[in-house]
Design an enzyme around this catalytic site. Structure first.
Site, PDB file in Angstrom:
ATOM      1  N   ASP A  64       0.860  -1.190   0.000  1.00 57.93           N
ATOM      2  CA  ASP A  64       0.000   0.000   0.000  1.00 57.93           C
ATOM      3  C   ASP A  64       0.896   1.239   0.000  1.00 57.93           C
ATOM      4  O   ASP A  64       1.026   1.932   0.988  1.00 57.93           O
ATOM      5  CB  ASP A  64      -0.917  -0.031   1.239  1.00 57.93           C
ATOM      6  CG  ASP A  64      -1.977   1.052   1.177  1.00 57.93           C
ATOM      7  OD1 ASP A  64      -2.097   1.723   0.131  1.00 57.93           O
ATOM      8  OD2 ASP A  64      -2.691   1.235   2.186  1.00 57.93           O
ATOM      9  N   LYS A  65       1.489   1.493  -1.157  1.00 57.01           N
ATOM     10  CA  LYS A  65       2.489   2.562  -1.247  1.00 57.01           C
ATOM     11  C   LYS A  65       1.882   3.937  -0.992  1.00 57.01           C
ATOM     12  O   LYS A  65       2.571   4.842  -0.526  1.00 57.01           O
ATOM     13  CB  LYS A  65       3.148   2.555  -2.633  1.00 57.01           C
ATOM     14  CG  LYS A  65       4.200   1.477  -2.815  1.00 57.01           C
ATOM     15  CD  LYS A  65       4.818   1.568  -4.197  1.00 57.01           C
ATOM     16  CE  LYS A  65       5.786   0.431  -4.469  1.00 57.01           C
ATOM     17  NZ  LYS A  65       7.184   0.754  -4.147  1.00 57.01           N
ATOM     18  N   ASN A 110      10.805  -7.395  -8.207  1.00 59.70           N
ATOM     19  CA  ASN A 110      10.254  -6.081  -8.575  1.00 59.70           C
ATOM     20  C   ASN A 110      11.373  -5.096  -8.807  1.00 59.70           C
ATOM     21  O   ASN A 110      12.425  -5.151  -8.175  1.00 59.70           O
ATOM     22  CB  ASN A 110       9.262  -5.588  -7.514  1.00 59.70           C
ATOM     23  CG  ASN A 110       9.908  -4.697  -6.472  1.00 59.70           C
ATOM     24  OD1 ASN A 110      10.111  -3.495  -6.705  1.00 59.70           O
ATOM     25  ND2 ASN A 110      10.261  -5.279  -5.322  1.00 59.70           N
ATOM     26  N   GLY A 113      10.917   0.921  -8.527  1.00 62.30           N
ATOM     27  CA  GLY A 113      11.679   2.178  -8.517  1.00 62.30           C
ATOM     28  C   GLY A 113      10.957   3.320  -7.830  1.00 62.30           C
ATOM     29  O   GLY A 113      10.991   4.463  -8.295  1.00 62.30           O
ATOM     30  N   PHE A 114      10.315   3.024  -6.698  1.00 60.90           N
ATOM     31  CA  PHE A 114       9.622   4.070  -5.914  1.00 60.90           C
ATOM     32  C   PHE A 114       8.593   4.838  -6.739  1.00 60.90           C
ATOM     33  O   PHE A 114       8.650   6.069  -6.825  1.00 60.90           O
ATOM     34  CB  PHE A 114      10.630   5.081  -5.325  1.00 60.90           C
ATOM     35  CG  PHE A 114      11.435   4.576  -4.168  1.00 60.90           C
ATOM     36  CD1 PHE A 114      11.175   3.355  -3.577  1.00 60.90           C
ATOM     37  CD2 PHE A 114      12.474   5.352  -3.653  1.00 60.90           C
ATOM     38  CE1 PHE A 114      11.939   2.908  -2.491  1.00 60.90           C
ATOM     39  CE2 PHE A 114      13.237   4.910  -2.577  1.00 60.90           C
ATOM     40  CZ  PHE A 114      12.964   3.687  -2.006  1.00 60.90           C
ATOM     41  N   ASN A 139       6.734   4.529   5.638  1.00 65.13           N
ATOM     42  CA  ASN A 139       8.046   4.196   5.100  1.00 65.13           C
ATOM     43  C   ASN A 139       8.441   5.301   4.125  1.00 65.13           C
ATOM     44  O   ASN A 139       7.724   5.562   3.159  1.00 65.13           O
ATOM     45  CB  ASN A 139       7.944   2.826   4.412  1.00 65.13           C
ATOM     46  CG  ASN A 139       9.232   2.373   3.758  1.00 65.13           C
ATOM     47  OD1 ASN A 139       9.827   3.096   2.969  1.00 65.13           O
ATOM     48  ND2 ASN A 139       9.655   1.153   4.063  1.00 65.13           N
ATOM     49  N   SER A 173      16.342  -0.023  -0.877  1.00 65.25           N
ATOM     50  CA  SER A 173      15.741  -0.481  -2.135  1.00 65.25           C
ATOM     51  C   SER A 173      16.837  -0.593  -3.177  1.00 65.25           C
ATOM     52  O   SER A 173      17.648   0.322  -3.339  1.00 65.25           O
ATOM     53  CB  SER A 173      14.679   0.505  -2.622  1.00 65.25           C
ATOM     54  OG  SER A 173      14.387   0.213  -3.973  1.00 65.25           O
ATOM     55  N   ASN A 175      16.327  -0.518  -6.303  1.00 65.01           N
ATOM     56  CA  ASN A 175      15.810  -0.034  -7.584  1.00 65.01           C
ATOM     57  C   ASN A 175      15.931   1.468  -7.801  1.00 65.01           C
ATOM     58  O   ASN A 175      15.466   1.991  -8.801  1.00 65.01           O
ATOM     59  CB  ASN A 175      14.351  -0.465  -7.736  1.00 65.01           C
ATOM     60  CG  ASN A 175      14.213  -1.975  -7.681  1.00 65.01           C
ATOM     61  OD1 ASN A 175      14.989  -2.682  -8.325  1.00 65.01           O
ATOM     62  ND2 ASN A 175      13.280  -2.475  -6.882  1.00 65.01           N
ATOM     63  N   THR A 176      16.541   2.170  -6.854  1.00 65.90           N
ATOM     64  CA  THR A 176      16.888   3.578  -7.062  1.00 65.90           C
ATOM     65  C   THR A 176      18.410   3.629  -7.034  1.00 65.90           C
ATOM     66  O   THR A 176      19.013   3.384  -5.991  1.00 65.90           O
ATOM     67  CB  THR A 176      16.282   4.462  -5.947  1.00 65.90           C
ATOM     68  OG1 THR A 176      14.866   4.416  -6.052  1.00 65.90           O
ATOM     69  CG2 THR A 176      16.752   5.908  -6.066  1.00 65.90           C
ATOM     70  N   LYS A 214      15.594   0.490   7.652  1.00 64.97           N
ATOM     71  CA  LYS A 214      15.416  -0.784   6.924  1.00 64.97           C
ATOM     72  C   LYS A 214      16.634  -1.042   6.055  1.00 64.97           C
ATOM     73  O   LYS A 214      16.954  -0.241   5.185  1.00 64.97           O
ATOM     74  CB  LYS A 214      14.142  -0.724   6.073  1.00 64.97           C
ATOM     75  CG  LYS A 214      13.840  -2.024   5.341  1.00 64.97           C
ATOM     76  CD  LYS A 214      12.447  -1.998   4.744  1.00 64.97           C
ATOM     77  CE  LYS A 214      12.110  -3.254   3.988  1.00 64.97           C
ATOM     78  NZ  LYS A 214      10.740  -3.205   3.432  1.00 64.97           N
ATOM     79  N   ASN A 243      15.177  -5.746   3.282  1.00 65.06           N
ATOM     80  CA  ASN A 243      14.557  -5.468   1.984  1.00 65.06           C
ATOM     81  C   ASN A 243      14.776  -6.658   1.030  1.00 65.06           C
ATOM     82  O   ASN A 243      15.210  -7.721   1.461  1.00 65.06           O
ATOM     83  CB  ASN A 243      15.152  -4.169   1.419  1.00 65.06           C
ATOM     84  CG  ASN A 243      14.110  -3.333   0.706  1.00 65.06           C
ATOM     85  OD1 ASN A 243      13.388  -3.870  -0.135  1.00 65.06           O
ATOM     86  ND2 ASN A 243      14.034  -2.069   1.035  1.00 65.06           N
ATOM     87  N   TYR A 316       4.912  -9.801   2.604  1.00 64.67           N
ATOM     88  CA  TYR A 316       4.236  -9.284   1.433  1.00 64.67           C
ATOM     89  C   TYR A 316       4.101 -10.395   0.383  1.00 64.67           C
ATOM     90  O   TYR A 316       2.998 -10.836   0.073  1.00 64.67           O
ATOM     91  CB  TYR A 316       4.999  -8.081   0.867  1.00 64.67           C
ATOM     92  CG  TYR A 316       4.414  -7.445  -0.378  1.00 64.67           C
ATOM     93  CD1 TYR A 316       3.353  -8.015  -1.067  1.00 64.67           C
ATOM     94  CD2 TYR A 316       4.917  -6.256  -0.876  1.00 64.67           C
ATOM     95  CE1 TYR A 316       2.819  -7.425  -2.208  1.00 64.67           C
ATOM     96  CE2 TYR A 316       4.384  -5.651  -2.012  1.00 64.67           C
ATOM     97  CZ  TYR A 316       3.351  -6.253  -2.673  1.00 64.67           C
ATOM     98  OH  TYR A 316       2.824  -5.674  -3.791  1.00 64.67           O
TER      99      TYR A 316
HETATM  100  C1  LIG Z   1       6.162  -5.515  -5.258  1.00 65.46           C
HETATM  101  C2  LIG Z   1       7.002  -5.111  -4.090  1.00 65.46           C
HETATM  102  C3  LIG Z   1       7.165  -3.769  -3.803  1.00 65.46           C
HETATM  103  C4  LIG Z   1       7.929  -3.385  -2.703  1.00 65.46           C
HETATM  104  N1  LIG Z   1       8.061  -2.066  -2.413  1.00 65.46           N
HETATM  105  C5  LIG Z   1       8.736  -1.682  -1.293  1.00 65.46           C
HETATM  106  C6  LIG Z   1       8.812  -0.331  -0.917  1.00 65.46           C
HETATM  107  O1  LIG Z   1       8.250   0.550  -1.552  1.00 65.46           O
HETATM  108  N2  LIG Z   1       9.532  -0.008   0.194  1.00 65.46           N
HETATM  109  C7  LIG Z   1      10.161  -0.959   0.962  1.00 65.46           C
HETATM  110  O2  LIG Z   1      10.773  -0.613   1.972  1.00 65.46           O
HETATM  111  N3  LIG Z   1      10.082  -2.252   0.628  1.00 65.46           N
HETATM  112  C8  LIG Z   1       9.383  -2.638  -0.469  1.00 65.46           C
HETATM  113  N4  LIG Z   1       9.299  -3.960  -0.785  1.00 65.46           N
HETATM  114  C9  LIG Z   1      10.014  -4.955   0.057  1.00 65.46           C
HETATM  115  C10 LIG Z   1       9.090  -5.556   1.110  1.00 65.46           C
HETATM  116  O3  LIG Z   1       8.642  -4.582   2.012  1.00 65.46           O
HETATM  117  C11 LIG Z   1       9.846  -6.651   1.875  1.00 65.46           C
HETATM  118  O4  LIG Z   1      10.934  -6.057   2.562  1.00 65.46           O
HETATM  119  C12 LIG Z   1      10.371  -7.748   0.964  1.00 65.46           C
HETATM  120  O5  LIG Z   1       9.488  -8.006  -0.092  1.00 65.46           O
HETATM  121  C13 LIG Z   1      10.620  -9.056   1.730  1.00 65.46           C
HETATM  122  O6  LIG Z   1       9.411  -9.554   2.285  1.00 65.46           O
HETATM  123  P1  LIG Z   1       8.546 -10.721   1.557  1.00 65.46           P
HETATM  124  O7  LIG Z   1       9.511 -11.796   1.179  1.00 65.46           O
HETATM  125  O8  LIG Z   1       7.550 -11.139   2.577  1.00 65.46           O
HETATM  126  O9  LIG Z   1       7.912 -10.083   0.375  1.00 65.46           O
HETATM  127  C14 LIG Z   1       8.542  -4.377  -1.892  1.00 65.46           C
HETATM  128  C15 LIG Z   1       8.361  -5.718  -2.187  1.00 65.46           C
HETATM  129  C16 LIG Z   1       7.605  -6.104  -3.268  1.00 65.46           C
HETATM  130  C17 LIG Z   1       7.424  -7.569  -3.561  1.00 65.46           C
END
Ligand SMILES: Cc1cc2nc3c(=O)[nH]c(=O)nc-3n(C[C@H](O)[C@H](O)[C@H](O)COP(=O)(O)O)c2cc1C
Length: 364
Positions: A64-65, A110, A113-114, A139, A173, A175-176, A214, A243, A316
């Site tokens: 839920d960005k 994924n 990229g924010f 976050n 992240s 991706n940035t 994080k 992450n 997630y």
């Molecule tokens: C599609 C997707 C988008 C994500 N976006 C973010 C993000 O915006 N910020 C962040 O801190 N982590 C982001 N994450 C990382 C998750 O918060 C988490 O740290 C990571 O996926 C490991 O947990 P999981 O294995 O249960 O998914 C994202 C993960 C996924 C799969």
């Protein structure tokens, strides 16, 4: 209701392009007549960084960005919800496709990229739910083209302090480009100094809002030494490990998708993220609590995170493969474990295996 949603919705969602499926899931949560938040078993209660969590299972950042459905997610049964990553200015993120499933591995890659609607839009939404209760963390991240990335974190702490239960500074992240460099040496030290100064400044106006950091599961152990040392010096409120990973285990079955650049999450991340959690726990020496994230998909994997050193967890990717019913199943399993072992609560198990885990061979 949640079982029905999973039974009808998930087969359909799995047929859709992943990002379209995500939009549909958010829309459904926004419209679904979910029951009110139910009372959790008192055994699951956790107190950490000044907050009382009804249960330790949180919604990880990235789902839920833009803070569209935090209250629906709390009704699904999460003990807390982390919205974001939010960036100060709106930005589109990377070109699509940028989200991929690895079904045989129950993994996700994924490179979003924010993509963010920006802090103003998200703040407006969170302001509308003030007083609704529940723990909703924010976050925060930096805009790709920012001239002063650290200032992006500081400004958002100032902005969101009145509506955030806690903050997570996402400096991990993949991706940035360059973002993960914020975890290094002097830059990390400066980030922590300025962020903790913002926390102190806002404390006087809005009450205490804890600040967590994080980190990436891809740090070397000597980098982790430095990160934990600085986090302890600056007295951060907690750390999240971690992450997504840029590594690709050799045993991934979906070899084709594994080549996609981006961060890998879900089951293939579990062993690495849990080992890094244990490594962090033995270095932190109870100076602050840890949140375990990465590959949780069951009661057993949740328990392993707790025994590695987490008093709270987030997930997630597993929701993509197992649906929201997983949250209740994990909570039931934790209650069963606590009852059958006659434990007083989660706290009795936190870190029980950490030292032993750090002596095992490094996970492949
Ligand atoms: C599609 C997707 C988008 C994500 N976006 C973010 C993000 O915006 N910020 C962040 O801190 N982590 C982001 N994450 C990382 C998750 O918060 C988490 O740290 C990571 O996926 C490991 O947990 P999981 O294995 O249960 O998914 C994202 C993960 C996924 C799969």
């Amino acid at each position: 209701m949640i079982g029905l949603y999973d039974a009808l919705g998930r087969p359909l969602l799995s047929l859709l392009e992943p990002e379209n499926a995500h939009h549909l899931a958010i829309k459904t949560l926004r419209l679904a007549p979910l029951p009110n938040r139910s009372q959790d078993d008192a055994l699951l209660a956790v107190r950490a960084f000044g907050l009382n969590f009804p249960n330790p299972v949180g919604m990880a950042a990235g789902f839920d960005k833009h803070a569209e459905v935090p209250d629906a997610l709390l009704r699904v049964g999460f003990g807390f919800v982390e919205i974001g990553t939010v960036t100060p200015l709106p930005q589109p993120g990377n070109p699509r496709p940028r989200l991929f499933r690895l079904p045989p591995d129950e993994g996700v890659i994924n490179r979003l990229g924010f993509n963010s609607e920006g802090a103003d839009a998200v703040l407006r939404r969170l302001a509308m739910r003030v007083g609704a209760g529940g723990i909703v963390g924010v976050n925060v991240g930096a805009n790709k083209d920012s001239a002063d990335r650290i200032d992006d974190y500081v400004r958002q702490i100032d902005m969101f302090a009145p509506v955030a239960s806690y903050f997570t500074c996402n400096i991990s992240s993949p991706n940035t480009p360059g973002l993960r460099d914020l975890q290094q040496g002097r830059v990390f030290d400066e980030l922590l100094a300025r962020v903790m100064e913002a926390r102190a400044r806002m404390n006087r106006k809005a009450g205490t809002t804890p600040v967590l950091i994080k980190i990436a599961p891809d740090l070397t152990l000597s980098e982790l030494d430095d990160v934990v040392g600085a986090a302890r010096r600056h007295r951060v409120d907690g750390m999240m490990i971690g992450n997504t990973t840029v590594l690709r285990p050799a045993w991934l079955r979906d070899r084709e998708t594994a080549h996609e650049p981006g961060g890998l999450s879900g089951r293939p991340l579990f062993a690495l993220a849990t080992r890094m959690l244990a490594e962090t726990y033995v270095r932190v020496e109870n100076a602050f609590p840890l949140v375990g994230v990465g590959g949780i998909d069951s009661g057993e994997t949740t328990l392993a995170k707790i025994r590695a050193g987490a008093c709270l967890v987030q997930l997630y990717s597993a929701l993509v493969f197992h649906g929201f019913g997983l949250v209740s199943r994990i909570k039931r399993s934790l209650v069963d474990t606590l009852r059958s072992g006659q434990y007083a609560g989660i706290g009795d198990l936190v870190g029980a295996d950490a030292a032993a885990m750090t002596a095992e061979p490094w996970p492949e």
